[in-house]
Structures are given as structure tokens and as C-alpha cells.
Design an enzyme around this catalytic site. Structure first.
Site, PDB file in Angstrom:
ATOM      1  N   GLY A 266      -5.469  -4.292   5.484  1.00  0.00           N
ATOM      2  CA  GLY A 266      -5.403  -3.190   6.649  1.00  0.00           C
ATOM      3  C   GLY A 266      -4.868  -3.771   7.594  1.00  0.00           C
ATOM      4  N   GLY A 267      -3.598  -3.215   8.200  1.00  0.00           N
ATOM      5  CA  GLY A 267      -2.895  -3.579   9.085  1.00  0.00           C
ATOM      6  C   GLY A 267      -2.404  -5.096   9.197  1.00  0.00           C
TER       7      GLY A 267
ATOM      8  N   GLY B 161       1.936  -3.374   4.264  1.00  0.00           N
ATOM      9  CA  GLY B 161       2.117  -1.966   5.076  1.00  0.00           C
ATOM     10  C   GLY B 161       3.152  -1.957   5.995  1.00  0.00           C
TER      11      GLY B 161
ATOM     12  N   MET C  83     -12.046   4.392  -2.177  1.00  0.00           N
ATOM     13  CA  MET C  83     -12.706   4.610  -1.077  1.00  0.00           C
ATOM     14  C   MET C  83     -13.650   5.973  -1.078  1.00  0.00           C
ATOM     15  SD  MET C  83      -9.985   3.464   1.654  1.00  0.00           S
ATOM     16  CE  MET C  83      -8.699   3.518   0.529  1.00  0.00           C
TER      17      MET C  83
ATOM     18  N   SER D  16       0.956  -1.240   0.012  1.00  0.00           N
ATOM     19  CA  SER D  16       0.117   0.129   0.046  1.00  0.00           C
ATOM     20  C   SER D  16       0.796   1.249   0.099  1.00  0.00           C
ATOM     21  CB  SER D  16      -1.043   0.002   1.356  1.00  0.00           C
ATOM     22  OG  SER D  16      -1.751   1.276   1.352  1.00  0.00           O
TER      23      SER D  16
ATOM     24  N   ASP E 126      -4.538   3.708  -2.869  1.00  0.00           N
ATOM     25  CA  ASP E 126      -5.798   4.029  -2.033  1.00  0.00           C
ATOM     26  C   ASP E 126      -6.196   5.524  -2.653  1.00  0.00           C
ATOM     27  OD1 ASP E 126      -5.994   1.833  -0.264  1.00  0.00           O
ATOM     28  OD2 ASP E 126      -4.369   2.634   0.959  1.00  0.00           O
TER      29      ASP E 126
ATOM     30  N   MET F 248     -11.783  -5.746   4.359  1.00  0.00           N
ATOM     31  CA  MET F 248     -11.120  -5.054   5.016  1.00  0.00           C
ATOM     32  C   MET F 248     -10.622  -5.646   6.375  1.00  0.00           C
ATOM     33  SD  MET F 248     -10.669  -2.303   3.178  1.00  0.00           S
ATOM     34  CE  MET F 248      -9.772  -1.433   4.503  1.00  0.00           C
TER      35      MET F 248
ATOM     36  N   HIS G 152      -0.803  -1.354  -4.566  1.00  0.00           N
ATOM     37  CA  HIS G 152      -2.122  -0.861  -4.005  1.00  0.00           C
ATOM     38  C   HIS G 152      -2.242   0.637  -4.196  1.00  0.00           C
ATOM     39  CE1 HIS G 152      -5.664  -1.767  -1.640  1.00  0.00           C
ATOM     40  NE2 HIS G 152      -5.278  -0.830  -0.952  1.00  0.00           N
TER      41      HIS G 152
ATOM     42  N   GLY H 167      -1.841   2.207   8.649  1.00  0.00           N
ATOM     43  CA  GLY H 167      -1.228   2.159  10.074  1.00  0.00           C
ATOM     44  C   GLY H 167      -2.145   1.709  11.206  1.00  0.00           C
TER      45      GLY H 167
ATOM     46  N   MET I 118      -9.185   8.181  -1.894  1.00  0.00           N
ATOM     47  CA  MET I 118     -10.128   8.682  -1.165  1.00  0.00           C
ATOM     48  C   MET I 118     -10.801   9.793  -1.484  1.00  0.00           C
ATOM     49  SD  MET I 118      -8.116   7.854   2.347  1.00  0.00           S
ATOM     50  CE  MET I 118      -7.066   6.273   2.595  1.00  0.00           C
TER      51      MET I 118
ATOM     52  N   GLY J 159      -9.831   4.129   5.338  1.00  0.00           N
ATOM     53  CA  GLY J 159      -9.790   5.467   5.544  1.00  0.00           C
ATOM     54  C   GLY J 159      -8.136   5.924   5.996  1.00  0.00           C
TER      55      GLY J 159
HETATM   56  C1  DX5 Z   1      -6.881   1.431   4.474  1.00  0.00           C
HETATM   57  C2  DX5 Z   1      -6.089   1.460   3.338  1.00  0.00           C
HETATM   58  C3  DX5 Z   1      -5.085   0.362   3.351  1.00  0.00           C
HETATM   59  C4  DX5 Z   1      -3.643   0.892   4.091  1.00  0.00           C
HETATM   60  C5  DX5 Z   1      -2.685  -0.308   4.327  1.00  0.00           C
HETATM   61  O1  DX5 Z   1      -7.814   2.366   4.231  1.00  0.00           O
HETATM   62  O2  DX5 Z   1      -7.053   0.832   2.612  1.00  0.00           O
HETATM   63  O3  DX5 Z   1      -4.563   0.034   1.930  1.00  0.00           O
HETATM   64  O4  DX5 Z   1      -3.189   1.724   3.570  1.00  0.00           O
HETATM   65  O5  DX5 Z   1      -1.870  -0.116   5.180  1.00  0.00           O
HETATM   66  P1  DX5 Z   1      -1.483  -0.528   6.519  1.00  0.00           P
HETATM   67  O6  DX5 Z   1      -1.757  -1.931   6.526  1.00  0.00           O
HETATM   68  O7  DX5 Z   1      -0.319  -0.216   6.926  1.00  0.00           O
HETATM   69  O8  DX5 Z   1      -2.569   0.133   7.158  1.00  0.00           O
HETATM   70 ZN    ZN Z   2      -6.462   0.074   0.712  1.00  0.00          ZN
END
Ligand code: DX5
Ligand code: ZN
Length: 226
Positions: free
Chosen positions: A177-178, A198, A69, A8, A35, A138, A33, A146, A37, A143
Site C-alpha cells: 500500500g502506497g 505501485g 480482500m 500490484s 488484488d 497493509m 500481486h 494509489g 475484491m 481497497g
Molecule cells: C490496496 C491494494 C494494493 C494496491 C497497491 O488495497 O491491496 O495492492 O493496489 O498499489 P499502490 O501502492 O499503488 O497503492
Molecule cells: Zn494488495
């Protein structure tokens, strides 16, 4: 066993983006990846669409995985195609017309995915499961990068894998996510294919991005080694 490392890029330093994306590629990442938003669907903003074009021009062989998103995802599809998006996922609750959105993504020659938030029943994907190329589960609320991996996601993944098998669907499953090392190893055991990596896996690691990408693949493909 399919294992796709999709870092990401929201975890990159903006000032160091060129160097860090090069390191991800050197480390053998499969996808980027990205994102996107809009400040409405989620209370945050992330990359502009133009960024995808720059990545694609620099690294044509790395698949671009765009995670929308946004409300009204269909408003963005043509621009995404023009700017080099390969895979596009949108949140099922961001439009009332998911079938139309999937068809439009396919009509533009891209792969289509739908995203499930942590509070949405896994079965929500059933009506579209046969039409999508991937389902993104997810494992945090969307959003922000981290956040901490929600461990109860493992049960949800397991149900999604069962649903896929029961319906003989072919979609890939992405975890976003995480994602941390123990979480990723569990997801691999359960049957996920795409790992949005991430800060707990490929960024911020003492060995650096290149080696961390290589180590991640080893961890997932051959957990005995770690
Ligand atoms: C959260 C994002 C993720 C995020 C992943 O809304 O969709 O793609 O950036 O990164 P980590 O795993 O570090 O939260
Ligand atoms: Zn994402």
C-alpha cells in the site's frame, strides 16, 4: 537478503495490460500481486480469478501473489488453485476460522499468508505466526490503489520483525500500500522481504516500467547507489 518485487497489477492500465505486464517481467519483477475484491470486505471490485490463469499461462516462472480482500475467503480457494495461484493471503478479520483457511490453502498446495490492516495490533498474528508463509502488513487501508504510505507503519513493521525473531518464526513480511522509495528503503532496513510496488515506484515513473523495476531492486539491495 531476500527482496521480492511484487508489482500490484491494479496499477496497470486495463487497455494496456498485456504490454505493461510484459514490461514488468522484462524489468525482472519476481511476483505479480493480484488484488481480488468482492465489494463487501472492501467497497470496490478488482480482478476476476480467470486473470490469474492467463498470467500463469503466459509467465509460468512469475509467482502469483493473490491478495484476497473478500469476506469468506475459503469460498475462493479451490478456484484460485485451479487458476494458478501460488501465494494466497487473506485478512485475519475476514473469517473466524483463520487456522482452517491456512490449512486449506496449504492442503491445496499453495503458500498461505495473513493480512493485517493498519488498525489491527501486530500481535494479532501471534496465534498463526508459526503456520503462515508470509504476513502482509497493509500500509494503507485496503481497497484502492494509489493511496499514500502510512509512515507510522514503520513502527508496526519493526514490532512484527521483533515478534518474528522472538518466536523464531520463518514467515516473510510483505508491505502493501502506497510503497514509495523512501518508505521501501526504510522497510528494507527494518527487515521486510516482499514489496508490493505501485505508482510511486514502478508505474508512472519517467524512466518507464522496465527501468523502474530495475532501479527499484537497486534501491533496496544497494541504497548507496541511488
Ligand atoms: C490496496 C491494494 C494494493 C494496491 C497497491 O488495497 O491491496 O495492492 O493496489 O498499489 P499502490 O501502492 O499503488 O497503492
Ligand atoms: Zn494488495
Amino acid at each position: 537478503m531476500t527482496v521480492i518485487n511484487a508489482p500490484s497489477l491494479a496499477n496497470c492500465s486495463y487497455l494496456d495490460m498485456e504490454r505493461q505486464t510484459a514490461q514488468l517481467v522484462e524489468g525482472g519483477c519476481d511476483w505479480f500481486h493480484i488484488d481480488i475484491m468482492d465489494g463487501h470486505y472492501v467497497p470496490n471490485l478488482c480482478f476476476p480469478i480467470k486473470f490469474i490463469r492467463e498470467l500463469k499461462d503466459r509467465y509460468p516462472s512469475v509467482e502469483t501473489d493473490v491478495h484476497l480482500m473478500v469476506t469468506n475467503p475459503m469460498d475462493y480457494l479451490e478456484a484460485l488453485k485451479e487458476n494458478g495461484a501460488d501465494w494466497v493471503s487473506f485478512h485475519l478479520d475476514a473469517t473466524s476460522f483463520s487456522r482452517r483457511a491456512i490449512d486449506q490453502i496449504h492442503g491445496l498446495g499453495m503458500k498461505a499468508g495473513v493480512v493485517l490492516n493498519p488498525c489491527q495490533p501486530v500481535e494479532t498474528v501471534e496465534p498463526v505466526a508459526e503456520f503462515v508463509d508470509y504476513v502482509v502488513l497493509m500500509t494503507v487501508e485496503p481497497g484502492y490503489a494509489g493511496q499514500k504510505f502510512m509512515r507510522d507503519s514503520l513502527g508496526r513493521l519493526s514490532r512484527l520483525v521483533k515478534l518474528r525473531a522472538a518466536q523464531k518464526n520463518r514467515f516473510l513480511i510483505s508491505i502493501d500500500g502506497g510503497v514509495d522509495k523512501p518508505g521501501a528503503a526504510e522497510c528494507a532496513r527494518l527487515g521486510a522481504e516482499i514489496y508490493v510496488t505501485g505508482i510511486y515506484t514502478v508505474f508512472n515513473q519517467p524512466e518507464g516500467i522496465v527501468q523502474a523495476c530495475r532501479n527499484f531492486k537497486k534501491l533496496i539491495c544497494d541504497p548507496e547507489i541511488q
